[in-house]
Design a protein around this motif. Sequence first.
Motif, PDB file in Angstrom:
ATOM      1  N   GLN A 160      26.687  76.905 103.741  1.00  8.12           N
ATOM      2  CA  GLN A 160      26.735  75.498 104.182  1.00  8.12           C
ATOM      3  C   GLN A 160      26.656  74.623 103.272  1.00  8.12           C
ATOM      4  O   GLN A 160      26.470  74.358 102.094  1.00  8.12           O
ATOM      5  N   VAL A 161      27.246  73.004 103.776  1.00  6.57           N
ATOM      6  CA  VAL A 161      27.349  72.187 103.038  1.00  6.57           C
ATOM      7  C   VAL A 161      26.350  70.912 103.531  1.00  6.57           C
ATOM      8  O   VAL A 161      26.369  70.616 104.616  1.00  6.57           O
ATOM      9  N   GLN A 162      25.503  70.373 102.719  1.00  4.02           N
ATOM     10  CA  GLN A 162      24.928  68.968 103.129  1.00  4.02           C
ATOM     11  C   GLN A 162      25.593  67.877 102.428  1.00  4.02           C
ATOM     12  O   GLN A 162      25.587  67.938 101.263  1.00  4.02           O
ATOM     13  N   LEU A 163      25.664  66.824 103.451  1.00  4.09           N
ATOM     14  CA  LEU A 163      26.343  65.652 102.991  1.00  4.09           C
ATOM     15  C   LEU A 163      25.519  64.327 103.005  1.00  4.09           C
ATOM     16  O   LEU A 163      24.926  64.312 104.263  1.00  4.09           O
ATOM     17  N   THR A 164      25.471  63.597 102.162  1.00  9.62           N
ATOM     18  CA  THR A 164      24.795  62.562 102.274  1.00  9.62           C
ATOM     19  C   THR A 164      25.359  61.064 101.670  1.00  9.62           C
ATOM     20  O   THR A 164      26.175  61.216 100.519  1.00  9.62           O
ATOM     21  N   GLU A 165      25.732  60.137 102.472  1.00  8.92           N
ATOM     22  CA  GLU A 165      26.750  59.139 102.322  1.00  8.92           C
ATOM     23  C   GLU A 165      25.655  57.873 101.651  1.00  8.92           C
ATOM     24  O   GLU A 165      24.540  58.033 102.115  1.00  8.92           O
ATOM     25  N   SER A 166      26.288  56.983 101.099  1.00  7.14           N
ATOM     26  CA  SER A 166      25.526  55.833 100.521  1.00  7.14           C
ATOM     27  C   SER A 166      26.737  54.744 100.265  1.00  7.14           C
ATOM     28  O   SER A 166      27.731  55.166 100.086  1.00  7.14           O
ATOM     29  N   GLY A 167      26.334  53.568  99.953  1.00  8.70           N
ATOM     30  CA  GLY A 167      27.047  52.546  99.512  1.00  8.70           C
ATOM     31  C   GLY A 167      27.456  51.600 100.499  1.00  8.70           C
ATOM     32  O   GLY A 167      28.201  50.498 100.542  1.00  8.70           O
ATOM     33  N   GLY A 168      27.010  51.795 101.770  1.00  4.52           N
ATOM     34  CA  GLY A 168      27.191  50.752 103.106  1.00  4.52           C
ATOM     35  C   GLY A 168      26.492  49.512 102.769  1.00  4.52           C
ATOM     36  O   GLY A 168      25.638  49.336 101.911  1.00  4.52           O
ATOM     37  N   GLY A 169      26.638  48.645 103.542  1.00  3.58           N
ATOM     38  CA  GLY A 169      26.095  47.220 103.461  1.00  3.58           C
ATOM     39  C   GLY A 169      26.989  46.114 104.387  1.00  3.58           C
ATOM     40  O   GLY A 169      27.800  46.348 105.092  1.00  3.58           O
ATOM     41  N   LEU A 170      26.344  44.850 104.103  1.00  6.81           N
ATOM     42  CA  LEU A 170      26.945  43.621 105.023  1.00  6.81           C
ATOM     43  C   LEU A 170      27.973  42.849 103.788  1.00  6.81           C
ATOM     44  O   LEU A 170      27.438  42.425 102.778  1.00  6.81           O
ATOM     45  N   VAL A 171      29.178  42.836 104.128  1.00 13.77           N
ATOM     46  CA  VAL A 171      30.043  41.892 103.133  1.00 13.77           C
ATOM     47  C   VAL A 171      30.787  41.264 103.999  1.00 13.77           C
ATOM     48  O   VAL A 171      30.885  41.163 105.337  1.00 13.77           O
ATOM     49  N   GLN A 172      31.411  39.998 103.225  1.00 10.74           N
ATOM     50  CA  GLN A 172      32.294  38.985 103.846  1.00 10.74           C
ATOM     51  C   GLN A 172      33.772  39.553 104.139  1.00 10.74           C
ATOM     52  O   GLN A 172      33.961  40.509 103.188  1.00 10.74           O
ATOM     53  N   PRO A 173      34.502  39.238 104.855  1.00 11.75           N
ATOM     54  CA  PRO A 173      35.858  39.554 104.856  1.00 11.75           C
ATOM     55  C   PRO A 173      36.355  39.321 103.710  1.00 11.75           C
ATOM     56  O   PRO A 173      36.459  38.199 103.134  1.00 11.75           O
ATOM     57  N   GLY A 174      37.709  40.295 103.280  1.00  7.47           N
ATOM     58  CA  GLY A 174      38.180  40.092 102.016  1.00  7.47           C
ATOM     59  C   GLY A 174      37.317  40.690 100.732  1.00  7.47           C
ATOM     60  O   GLY A 174      38.014  41.004  99.775  1.00  7.47           O
ATOM     61  N   ALA A 175      36.115  41.114 101.012  1.00  2.96           N
ATOM     62  CA  ALA A 175      35.339  41.950 100.082  1.00  2.96           C
ATOM     63  C   ALA A 175      35.719  43.287  99.691  1.00  2.96           C
ATOM     64  O   ALA A 175      36.653  43.837 100.774  1.00  2.96           O
TER      65      ALA A 175
END
Length: 124
Positions: free
Chosen positions: A1-16
């Motif tokens: 089995q593999v456990q996966l954890t995402e990170s790095g999301g957020g709120l940004v402006q268009p073009g960022a």
Amino acid sequence: QVQLTESGGGLVQPGASLRLSCAASGDTFSLYTLGWFRRAPGKEREFVAAITRRNGNTYTADSVKGRFTISRDNAKNTVALQMNSLKPEDTAVYYCAADYSGGASQRLADYDYWGQGTQVTVSS
């Protein structure tokens, strides 16, 4: 089995830009094709990008081609999604997934393990 954890999301402006990361634990990371999918509000989950286990070949959806890049680091057990020139229509929950078959599938059903997702919001 593999456990996966995402990170790095957020709120940004268009073009960022944003860089999503997915850390894996458990089984041998290098055995899996890794993919990124997303689910926008009111829509089905869709393929974004994948990178194969053997050659590291990459595949990206037409909607993000030229703006998003997938990469993997087998030594660190991570896969990343570099997202540039973000648009409001990129707003979604982004999921990391692992496919033990090692193919280059864009089908959700072919992926065996999934992370919980990370929210990306592109808005001015």
